[in-house]
Design a protein around this motif. Structure first.
Motif, PDB file in Angstrom:
ATOM      1  N   LEU A  19      10.961  17.115  16.046  1.00 21.71           N
ATOM      2  CA  LEU A  19      10.967  17.993  17.219  1.00 21.71           C
ATOM      3  C   LEU A  19      12.312  18.677  17.365  1.00 21.71           C
ATOM      4  O   LEU A  19      12.396  19.865  17.657  1.00 21.71           O
ATOM      5  CB  LEU A  19      10.717  17.173  18.495  1.00 21.71           C
ATOM      6  CG  LEU A  19       9.387  16.447  18.629  1.00 21.71           C
ATOM      7  CD1 LEU A  19       9.432  15.540  19.838  1.00 21.71           C
ATOM      8  CD2 LEU A  19       8.246  17.441  18.754  1.00 21.71           C
ATOM      9  N   ALA A  23      12.931  22.667  17.668  1.00 19.66           N
ATOM     10  CA  ALA A  23      13.448  23.237  18.910  1.00 19.66           C
ATOM     11  C   ALA A  23      14.804  23.886  18.667  1.00 19.66           C
ATOM     12  O   ALA A  23      15.095  24.956  19.193  1.00 19.66           O
ATOM     13  CB  ALA A  23      13.566  22.143  19.970  1.00 19.66           C
ATOM     14  N   ILE A  26      14.731  27.366  16.986  1.00 22.26           N
ATOM     15  CA  ILE A  26      14.333  28.467  17.853  1.00 22.26           C
ATOM     16  C   ILE A  26      15.396  28.786  18.893  1.00 22.26           C
ATOM     17  O   ILE A  26      15.685  29.929  19.162  1.00 22.26           O
ATOM     18  CB  ILE A  26      13.002  28.105  18.554  1.00 22.26           C
ATOM     19  CG1 ILE A  26      11.898  28.103  17.507  1.00 22.26           C
ATOM     20  CG2 ILE A  26      12.684  29.117  19.652  1.00 22.26           C
ATOM     21  CD1 ILE A  26      10.617  27.514  18.000  1.00 22.26           C
ATOM     22  N   ASP A  27      16.035  27.758  19.420  1.00 24.22           N
ATOM     23  CA  ASP A  27      16.838  27.988  20.610  1.00 24.22           C
ATOM     24  C   ASP A  27      18.338  27.883  20.443  1.00 24.22           C
ATOM     25  O   ASP A  27      19.078  28.042  21.391  1.00 24.22           O
ATOM     26  CB  ASP A  27      16.424  26.987  21.696  1.00 24.22           C
ATOM     27  CG  ASP A  27      14.990  27.201  22.088  1.00 24.22           C
ATOM     28  OD1 ASP A  27      14.267  26.220  22.148  1.00 24.22           O
ATOM     29  OD2 ASP A  27      14.606  28.352  22.322  1.00 24.22           O
ATOM     30  N   PHE A  44      18.928  19.878  32.571  1.00 27.20           N
ATOM     31  CA  PHE A  44      18.432  19.057  33.665  1.00 27.20           C
ATOM     32  C   PHE A  44      19.449  18.809  34.779  1.00 27.20           C
ATOM     33  O   PHE A  44      19.103  18.351  35.841  1.00 27.20           O
ATOM     34  CB  PHE A  44      17.915  17.724  33.123  1.00 27.20           C
ATOM     35  CG  PHE A  44      16.596  17.864  32.434  1.00 27.20           C
ATOM     36  CD1 PHE A  44      15.453  18.068  33.180  1.00 27.20           C
ATOM     37  CD2 PHE A  44      16.494  17.817  31.067  1.00 27.20           C
ATOM     38  CE1 PHE A  44      14.232  18.226  32.557  1.00 27.20           C
ATOM     39  CE2 PHE A  44      15.281  17.964  30.436  1.00 27.20           C
ATOM     40  CZ  PHE A  44      14.144  18.172  31.185  1.00 27.20           C
TER      41      PHE A  44
ATOM     42  N   TYR B 117      11.649  17.614  25.754  1.00 30.32           N
ATOM     43  CA  TYR B 117      10.690  18.297  24.864  1.00 30.32           C
ATOM     44  C   TYR B 117       9.395  18.636  25.605  1.00 30.32           C
ATOM     45  O   TYR B 117       8.730  19.613  25.260  1.00 30.32           O
ATOM     46  CB  TYR B 117      10.427  17.454  23.611  1.00 30.32           C
ATOM     47  CG  TYR B 117      11.639  17.408  22.713  1.00 30.32           C
ATOM     48  CD1 TYR B 117      12.091  18.572  22.084  1.00 30.32           C
ATOM     49  CD2 TYR B 117      12.361  16.239  22.538  1.00 30.32           C
ATOM     50  CE1 TYR B 117      13.229  18.567  21.290  1.00 30.32           C
ATOM     51  CE2 TYR B 117      13.500  16.220  21.738  1.00 30.32           C
ATOM     52  CZ  TYR B 117      13.929  17.387  21.121  1.00 30.32           C
ATOM     53  OH  TYR B 117      15.062  17.376  20.349  1.00 30.32           O
ATOM     54  N   ALA B 119       9.391  19.716  28.666  1.00 31.67           N
ATOM     55  CA  ALA B 119       9.736  20.989  29.321  1.00 31.67           C
ATOM     56  C   ALA B 119       9.762  22.128  28.301  1.00 31.67           C
ATOM     57  O   ALA B 119       9.259  23.226  28.572  1.00 31.67           O
ATOM     58  CB  ALA B 119      11.090  20.862  30.007  1.00 31.67           C
ATOM     59  N   MET B 120      10.332  21.847  27.111  1.00 31.46           N
ATOM     60  CA  MET B 120      10.374  22.893  26.082  1.00 31.46           C
ATOM     61  C   MET B 120       8.957  23.337  25.705  1.00 31.46           C
ATOM     62  O   MET B 120       8.682  24.509  25.549  1.00 31.46           O
ATOM     63  CB  MET B 120      11.088  22.368  24.823  1.00 31.46           C
ATOM     64  CG  MET B 120      12.571  22.105  24.977  1.00 31.46           C
ATOM     65  SD  MET B 120      13.533  23.577  25.372  1.00 31.46           S
ATOM     66  CE  MET B 120      13.851  23.329  27.097  1.00 31.46           C
ATOM     67  N   VAL B 125       8.112  26.694  23.712  1.00 28.28           N
ATOM     68  CA  VAL B 125       8.834  26.442  22.459  1.00 28.28           C
ATOM     69  C   VAL B 125       7.907  25.732  21.476  1.00 28.28           C
ATOM     70  O   VAL B 125       7.172  24.816  21.864  1.00 28.28           O
ATOM     71  CB  VAL B 125      10.088  25.566  22.729  1.00 28.28           C
ATOM     72  CG1 VAL B 125      10.730  25.106  21.419  1.00 28.28           C
ATOM     73  CG2 VAL B 125      11.103  26.331  23.571  1.00 28.28           C
TER      74      VAL B 125
END
Lengths: 73, 312
Positions: A19, A23, A26-27, A44, B117, B119-120, B125
């Motif tokens: 994961l 992630a 992409i970010d 958060f 993850y 939330a992503m 995403v």
């Protein structure tokens, strides 16, 4: 009877690492990802209350120190 | 994606609050969800679906693990929960026992990264080819348990605490347990640092405080008693105060002198950790005349070499 924690760790870590890679790909440029933890904090911790979800991690971490103080056979 | 839209911001915060609520407020446990999740994890690891034993606290989980490891394969699944409940009544946590590790994954401490993850995923995403497995793990955590010990034939699952007291997101209580479980198991902590129950269940005396060598325990005693009571007990007064960089240092000395200390008073420098808010009384040499000099000496520095925020 034997403990199988290490098998569970390997299995879940494999999912988690996968994961992270996706992630991050992409970010990375958008959120300036440096580490997963820092990103969690960045996203958060935005609310005025500053209560982010890793508070649960801290609770378990604090509680778990109790076992460090126990006599072990 | 250049930045989060207002709607995505809202979704992220909504997700965060859902997980916080699940961890801190929701006490329900759904054994059906747990059963489905644990069977999936065990299968991924190459094991058959385990029996499940439910206990109320992490200490009870240790007791159950001890019992089951002792019995080996001799246990009967149908009486296992009853036998465990009986054994818990006689379990002495202070006696030497083999401690079983809790599972490295599958507890409330995973809520942080899983919520991230989650939330992503909610804001679009792509989580990649293992997204489906992540979703199964996420659903497993939604069972509502606190933690579990994974043995090859049995999963010992522990319920969430009944009460937790926090300050600045750290476990903290200066007048009792910081975490309490249904079966009476408790954990004492001050500003996130574990302290012995005796700090709160026994009287703090001048002798105990003076002879205590662990700074976090002395800090807990200080937090419990408060400044006035503590200094009254010690017969100490502030002889110097230093304000610098939004921090305050105080030098305390007893009025009484002690033969063991070559007729010198006892002295402490008080400082407050800026990140945790914990006030510490650090023992120092009595010859110091300023709080800054006393603190500097604790770092092996001269007064003029020391900046107040160095210790942070």
């Amino acid at each position: 009877m034997m403990a199988i924690g290490k098998d569970i760790k390997k299995t879940v870590l494999d999912i988690r690492e996968s994961l992270k890679l996706h992630a991050l790909d992409i970010d990375e440029s958008d959120f300036l990802f440096i580490s997963e933890t820092r990103t969690i904090n960045r996203i958060f911790r935005r609310s005025p209350s500053r209560r982010y979800v890793d508070v649960l991690f801290h609770i378990r971490w604090t509680e778990r120190q109790r076992f460090e103080t126990l006599p072990k056979s | 994606m250049e930045q989060l839209t207002p709607e995505q911001e809202r979704i992220v915060l909504e997700c965060r609050d859902e997980w916080l609520n699940r961890g801190l407020k929701d006490k329900t446990f759904d054994i059906g969800i747990f059963r489905k999740g644990i069977d999936w994890i065990y299968d991924k690891c190459g094991f058959e679906p385990p029996e499940i034993v439910v206990v109320d606290s992490p200490m009870a989980a240790q007791a159950a693990a001890n019992l089951l490891m002792e019995k080996g394969d001799g246990f009967l699944p149908e009486t296992m929960q009853t036998e465990t409940n009986k054994a818990l009544q006689d379990f002495d946590p202070e006696k030497k026992v083999p401690l079983e590790n809790f599972s490295p994954y599958g507890s409330i401490s995973d809520y942080g990264w899983v919520s991230f993850y989650d939330a992503m995923d909610r804001i679009g995403v792509n989580l990649g080819p293992k997204k489906e497995e992540f979703m199964k793990f996420k659903e497993f955590l939604k069972a509502g348990h606190y933690d579990f010990i994974a043995l090859d034939k049995v999963a010992i699952v522990c319920m969430k605490f009944q009460n937790v007291r926090l300050e600045d997101d750290r476990c903290h209580a200066s007048d009792g347990p910081a975490i309490e479980w249904k079966d009476g198991y408790t954990v004492y902590a001050v500003h996130g640092r574990l302290v012995p129950a005796s700090v709160f269940t026994e009287e703090v005396t001048r002798e105990k405080f003076i002879h205590e060598t662990r700074v976090e325990v002395r800090a807990a005693m200080y937090a419990r008693m408060g400044q006035k009571s503590m200094m009254d007990m010690l017969g100490a007064k502030v002889v110097d105060t230093c304000h610098d960089n939004d921090e305050t240092l105080k030098l305390w000395k007893t009025e009484e002198t002690f033969k063991d200390l070559e007729d010198q008073p006892m002295a402490w420098v008080e400082c407050t950790c800026p990140s945790t808010g914990t006030a510490y009384l650090l023992g120092c040499e009595p010859q110091h005349k300023t709080a800054k000099a006393a603190m500097a000496a604790s770092w092996g520095l001269a007064e003029e070499e020391y900046e107040v925020d160095d210790h942070t």
